[in-house]
Design an enzyme around this catalytic site. Structure first.
Site, mmCIF file in Angstrom:
data_model
loop_
_atom_site.group_PDB
_atom_site.id
_atom_site.type_symbol
_atom_site.label_atom_id
_atom_site.label_comp_id
_atom_site.label_asym_id
_atom_site.label_seq_id
_atom_site.Cartn_x
_atom_site.Cartn_y
_atom_site.Cartn_z
ATOM 1 N N HIS A 21 1.531 -1.215 -0.041
ATOM 2 C CA HIS A 21 1.984 -2.538 0.393
ATOM 3 C C HIS A 21 2.006 -2.680 1.924
ATOM 4 C CE1 HIS A 21 3.242 -2.852 -3.766
ATOM 5 N NE2 HIS A 21 4.017 -1.795 -3.633
ATOM 6 N N SER A 37 -3.705 -2.902 0.986
ATOM 7 C CA SER A 37 -2.445 -3.022 0.242
ATOM 8 C C SER A 37 -2.690 -2.578 -1.189
ATOM 9 C CB SER A 37 -1.950 -4.460 0.277
ATOM 10 O OG SER A 37 -0.604 -4.487 -0.158
ATOM 11 N N SER A 48 1.532 -8.478 -1.813
ATOM 12 C CA SER A 48 2.613 -7.793 -1.089
ATOM 13 C C SER A 48 2.420 -7.698 0.424
ATOM 14 C CB SER A 48 2.801 -6.390 -1.668
ATOM 15 O OG SER A 48 1.646 -5.614 -1.460
ATOM 16 N N ASP A 61 -0.156 4.421 -3.398
ATOM 17 C CA ASP A 61 1.042 3.862 -4.025
ATOM 18 C C ASP A 61 0.607 3.189 -5.323
ATOM 19 O OD1 ASP A 61 3.258 2.429 -4.860
ATOM 20 O OD2 ASP A 61 3.729 1.614 -2.887
ATOM 21 N N GLU A 99 3.188 7.675 -3.787
ATOM 22 C CA GLU A 99 4.472 7.043 -3.505
ATOM 23 C C GLU A 99 5.323 6.740 -4.735
ATOM 24 O OE1 GLU A 99 5.763 6.295 -0.588
ATOM 25 O OE2 GLU A 99 7.184 4.665 -0.945
ATOM 26 N N ASN A 105 7.210 10.536 -4.872
ATOM 27 C CA ASN A 105 8.221 9.771 -5.599
ATOM 28 C C ASN A 105 9.407 10.626 -6.011
ATOM 29 O OD1 ASN A 105 9.037 7.238 -7.107
ATOM 30 N ND2 ASN A 105 8.999 8.733 -8.770
ATOM 31 N N LYS A 140 13.482 10.058 -2.056
ATOM 32 C CA LYS A 140 12.644 8.895 -2.339
ATOM 33 C C LYS A 140 13.211 8.169 -3.564
ATOM 34 C CE LYS A 140 9.217 6.126 -3.508
ATOM 35 N NZ LYS A 140 9.295 5.262 -4.681
ATOM 36 N N ASP A 170 14.982 4.846 -2.577
ATOM 37 C CA ASP A 170 14.073 3.694 -2.549
ATOM 38 C C ASP A 170 14.113 2.955 -3.889
ATOM 39 O OD1 ASP A 170 11.510 2.521 -3.344
ATOM 40 O OD2 ASP A 170 10.544 3.430 -1.630
ATOM 41 N N ASN A 171 13.840 3.691 -4.978
ATOM 42 C CA ASN A 171 13.756 3.030 -6.282
ATOM 43 C C ASN A 171 15.103 2.385 -6.641
ATOM 44 O OD1 ASN A 171 11.676 4.877 -5.903
ATOM 45 N ND2 ASN A 171 11.358 5.200 -8.086
ATOM 46 N N CYS A 227 15.687 -1.276 -4.563
ATOM 47 C CA CYS A 227 15.622 -2.387 -5.526
ATOM 48 C C CYS A 227 16.960 -3.107 -5.620
ATOM 49 C CB CYS A 227 15.176 -1.882 -6.905
ATOM 50 S SG CYS A 227 13.424 -1.441 -6.923
ATOM 51 N N HIS A 265 5.642 -1.406 -11.307
ATOM 52 C CA HIS A 265 4.447 -1.408 -10.446
ATOM 53 C C HIS A 265 3.346 -2.369 -10.898
ATOM 54 C CE1 HIS A 265 2.116 0.166 -7.157
ATOM 55 N NE2 HIS A 265 1.064 0.109 -7.953
ATOM 56 N N HIS A 307 11.461 -3.616 0.156
ATOM 57 C CA HIS A 307 12.705 -2.940 0.536
ATOM 58 C C HIS A 307 12.925 -3.005 2.043
ATOM 59 C CE1 HIS A 307 12.547 -1.611 -3.458
ATOM 60 N NE2 HIS A 307 12.282 -0.329 -3.307
ATOM 61 N N SER A 310 11.613 7.188 2.345
ATOM 62 C CA SER A 310 10.372 7.358 1.568
ATOM 63 C C SER A 310 9.220 7.776 2.475
ATOM 64 C CB SER A 310 9.979 6.039 0.902
ATOM 65 O OG SER A 310 11.068 5.513 0.213
ATOM 66 N N GLN A 362 6.562 10.848 2.943
ATOM 67 C CA GLN A 362 5.103 10.668 2.951
ATOM 68 C C GLN A 362 4.479 11.391 4.141
ATOM 69 O OE1 GLN A 362 2.715 9.630 1.186
ATOM 70 N NE2 GLN A 362 3.437 8.082 -0.258
HETATM 71 P P1 NAI Z 1 11.950 5.529 -14.503
HETATM 72 O O1 NAI Z 1 11.063 6.324 -15.359
HETATM 73 O O2 NAI Z 1 13.096 6.164 -13.778
HETATM 74 O O3 NAI Z 1 12.578 4.295 -15.336
HETATM 75 C C1 NAI Z 1 11.894 3.531 -16.264
HETATM 76 C C2 NAI Z 1 12.821 3.381 -17.467
HETATM 77 O O4 NAI Z 1 12.252 2.459 -18.394
HETATM 78 C C3 NAI Z 1 13.032 4.699 -18.223
HETATM 79 O O5 NAI Z 1 14.411 5.011 -18.309
HETATM 80 C C4 NAI Z 1 12.417 4.429 -19.595
HETATM 81 O O6 NAI Z 1 13.106 5.105 -20.636
HETATM 82 C C5 NAI Z 1 12.529 2.916 -19.706
HETATM 83 N N1 NAI Z 1 11.588 2.321 -20.650
HETATM 84 C C6 NAI Z 1 10.301 2.673 -20.942
HETATM 85 N N2 NAI Z 1 9.800 1.871 -21.903
HETATM 86 C C7 NAI Z 1 10.765 0.979 -22.204
HETATM 87 C C8 NAI Z 1 10.844 -0.090 -23.135
HETATM 88 N N3 NAI Z 1 9.827 -0.389 -23.957
HETATM 89 N N4 NAI Z 1 11.996 -0.814 -23.178
HETATM 90 C C9 NAI Z 1 13.058 -0.506 -22.391
HETATM 91 N N5 NAI Z 1 13.036 0.511 -21.501
HETATM 92 C C10 NAI Z 1 11.910 1.252 -21.417
HETATM 93 O O7 NAI Z 1 10.997 4.803 -13.445
HETATM 94 P P2 NAI Z 1 11.447 4.070 -12.087
HETATM 95 O O8 NAI Z 1 11.363 5.037 -10.972
HETATM 96 O O9 NAI Z 1 12.695 3.330 -12.346
HETATM 97 O O10 NAI Z 1 10.221 3.076 -11.876
HETATM 98 C C11 NAI Z 1 9.975 2.005 -12.761
HETATM 99 C C12 NAI Z 1 8.764 1.198 -12.279
HETATM 100 O O11 NAI Z 1 9.074 0.606 -11.019
HETATM 101 C C13 NAI Z 1 7.514 2.025 -12.035
HETATM 102 O O12 NAI Z 1 6.381 1.254 -12.373
HETATM 103 C C14 NAI Z 1 7.545 2.275 -10.537
HETATM 104 O O13 NAI Z 1 6.281 2.598 -10.036
HETATM 105 C C15 NAI Z 1 8.076 0.960 -10.054
HETATM 106 N N6 NAI Z 1 8.728 0.922 -8.748
HETATM 107 C C16 NAI Z 1 8.759 -0.296 -8.132
HETATM 108 C C17 NAI Z 1 9.385 -0.452 -6.917
HETATM 109 C C18 NAI Z 1 9.379 -1.772 -6.249
HETATM 110 O O14 NAI Z 1 9.719 -1.845 -5.064
HETATM 111 N N7 NAI Z 1 9.038 -2.846 -6.912
HETATM 112 C C19 NAI Z 1 10.045 0.684 -6.230
HETATM 113 C C20 NAI Z 1 10.010 1.919 -6.996
HETATM 114 C C21 NAI Z 1 9.375 2.011 -8.208
#
Ligand code: NAI
Length: 478
Positions: free
Chosen positions: A53, A76, A81, A139, A201, A226, A231, A235-236, A240, A346, A399, A407, A411
């Site tokens: 991003h 990006s 983003s 990322d 990332e 990650n 991180k 960050d997550n 968020c 993501h 963020h 984070s 990196q």
């Molecule tokens: P995580 O693995 O810690 O959490 C995801 C959760 O979703 C898990 O607890 C899992 O059991 C649950 N899950 C999976 N399938 C499901 C379903 N069908 N129904 C309900 N729950 C379900 O992953 P994290 O780190 O929380 O990341 C989640 C997403 O967010 C990823 O795609 C990551 O790349 C993205 N992300 C986005 C950010 C942003 O700034 N927008 C920042 C960091 C991560």
């Protein structure tokens, strides 16, 4: 100096530079690394292609990498983003002008088409000397996927034909690879051969890397940034916790207090989002598939339910799973009138946007860029943010700097690690050692006025650690 780049408008560079200056103040980890390595250029000779991003915070990361001696090309990792002023500031550079840019080639603007997105990724991977990068900073894994799929389709002699099953994004991706192979049939083999490593990332990109490593298809060593504690647990979660509200507010300005909000997924991102929404006075409902995360949510006082049982009650939906097909078109049709539907995971496939568009008689109205009302024939409508793409970056600016400093310090350390010690890493996925994780945290404490207690020698011996750390075993969960 002249170089190729593609950004919206270089005249935005001054506005971007002001924001970068303020961000630097909020990014003590990155600035400390610049000081620590001043004059040493540990990344001299590194040619880093970044796909992440293109925000103000990323601009500070890019200029940290160049301060450490690297050459950089950037795109990006999402079509919505980019902050155009940050992209302009990076291209112009601190000492350049729009007429004579002296910074870094960036290929990114807010609101790219999918075709433009993949072109930009290809451009960031195509270095002017006719070769590719020797390092990737990714990322979500799109740049890594382009090199891997490009090479394997090259070896197979063709890109597999597009089918109706392929999501639009994948069709566009295949078209891009087809074009690159027409231009140079060996392009991705050559690029892959030069890459010393990738630092990834996010959760979704890391997942892709482990899949490649499992099948023996990973072409170069990878560091999973990650899963550094500093991180994903910051960050997550806390990132968020901040930016989910920023996205909702800038998109809709709806009052969150008193509303019912469903957060799908209670991992790191879900925990941050749920806490933010609850903090605003929303009644938060969690959906989970993992009993441990579901129990954690219950312990925090959240209702844990199945989406189909609560879909008609909620005013706000946020998906955070990194999984696909979480909110289907059928769910959307059962929602309350004017329910807000968003994803912060993501990829956009957490929401079935293709299914939504196929509903008979559905009408889409743009309220403003990245905010759309979808009206159903029964008179109800829903508000979808960022066309299903991550709303904190599509509707807001992602963020804040301080959390990204954690984070991006990881990196930077990971890039130095893979670039300077190529012989020490196999084609596997590694996490950074704990003492480096602790170092990143330490770099941020001073700015918050936090005073760390020091172990005495006797105390350290008693709990079996070194006075200087690491303080926890690798299996400790924080
Ligand atoms: P995580 O693995 O810690 O959490 C995801 C959760 O979703 C898990 O607890 C899992 O059991 C649950 N899950 C999976 N399938 C499901 C379903 N069908 N129904 C309900 N729950 C379900 O992953 P994290 O780190 O929380 O990341 C989640 C997403 O967010 C990823 O795609 C990551 O790349 C993205 N992300 C986005 C950010 C942003 O700034 N927008 C920042 C960091 C991560």
């Amino acid at each position: 100096m002249s170089f190729d780049f593609k950004v919206k408008d270089l005249s935005l560079h001054e506005a971007g530079r002001h924001q970068l200056r303020l961000a630097e103040h909020e990014m003590p980890g990155l600035m400390a690394l610049r000081n620590e390595y001043a004059g040493m250029a540990p990344l001299k000779g590194a040619k880093i292609t970044g796909s992440l991003h293109m925000t103000v915070q990323t601009a500070v990361l890019i200029e940290t990498l160049t301060a450490l001696g690297a050459q950089v090309r950037w795109c990006s990792c999402n079509i919505f983003s980019t902050q155009d002023e940050a992209a302009a500031a990076v291209v112009v550079g601190p000492d350049g002008t729009p007429e004579d840019p002296k910074g870094v080639p960036v290929f990114a603007w807010k609101g790219e088409t999918l075709e433009e997105y993949w072109d930009c990724t290809d451009l960031a991977l195509s270095w002017p000397e006719g070769d590719g990068p020797n390092m990737i900073l990714d990322d979500g894994g799109d740049a890594t996927m382009l090199v891997h799929n490009g090479k394997s389709w090259e070896a197979a002699g063709q890109v597999p034909p597009t089918t109706d099953e392929d999501p639009e994004e994948f069709q566009v991706f295949k078209a891009l690879v087809r074009r690159t192979l027409t231009e140079d049939a060996q392009k991705w083999t050559k690029v892959a051969a030069q890459v010393k490593g990738v630092t990834e990332e996010t959760t979704t990109g890391v997942h892709r890397l482990y899949e490649l490593a499992k099948t023996g298809d990973l072409l170069f060593p990878a560091i999973n940034v990650n899963d550094a504690v500093t991180k994903s647990k910051f960050d997550n979660k806390y990132g968020c916790r901040h930016s989910v509200l920023d996205g909702l507010n800038r998109a809709t300005d709806v009052l969150i207090g008193g509303k019912v909000a469903v957060v799908c997924g209670y991992g790191d991102v879900g925990k941050g989002c749920a806490s933010a929404l609850a903090g605003q006075g929303a009644r938060v409902i969690i959906t989970e598939i993992d009993p441990i995360c579901a129990l954690q949510a219950a312990m925090e006082g959240f209702q844990v339910a199945r989406l189909e049982d609560v879909v008609g009650e909620a005013d706000i939906f946020v998906t955070t799973t990194g999984n696909f097909n979480i909110i289907t078109a059928a769910h959307m049709q059962q929602m309350k009138n004017k329910a807000i539907v968003s994803n912060i995971g993501h990829f956009d496939n957490e929401l079935d946007m293709a299914g939504l568009a196929k509903i008979d008689g559905v009408v889409k109205t743009e309220i403003k860029p990245q905010v759309h009302e979808w009206a159903f024939p029964n008179g109800n409508s829903i508000i979808v943010l960022s066309e299903g793409r991550l709303m904190n970056l599509g509707n807001a600016t992602g963020h804040p700097s301080f959390v990204m400093s954690n984070s991006f310090a990881n990196q930077t350390i990971a890039q130095i690690e893979l670039f300077t010690k190529p012989g020490e890493y196999d084609k596997q996925v590694y996490v950074l050692p704990k003492h480096l994780d602790e170092k990143v945290a330490r770099l941020h404490l001073g700015a918050l006025g936090a005073q760390l207690t020091e172990l005495t020698k006797e105390q350290a011996e008693y709990i079996g650690v070194d006075v200087a750390g690491p303080y926890k075993p690798d299996h400790y969960r924080y």
